[in-house]
Scaffold this motif. Sequence first.
Motif: not given
Length: 116
Positions: A6-24
Amino acid sequence: MKVWQKSRELKNEIFQLVKSFPQEEKFRLIDQVIRSSRSINIQIAEGYGKRSNKDKIKYCMQARGSLSETLNHLIDAADCSYINAEQLRCYRSKLDELERILNGYIKYLKSLPIEG
């Protein structure tokens, strides 16, 4: 182990999520939330490899701290409007589930006989 999966799934989801955050935010919030979510997974794995239950519990407690840190970073992301309220609610639910599983594992470890 379910808690590690479950922690691995969460880690991978968050990695994908932050791709949409601003570059700064790359070296600020993005880096912090990736590190804290990875730390949950790392601490569980490292604790699993320890010999004593006392050490296993210590690493699980550190994982629980990283879990709280990850939630705080996601709240910061919502405060900055990088994620919406529904996304935050969804991640909070996933973190709550992971915390319940982790707490169950800690309780199990505490129920085992003390070594040595």
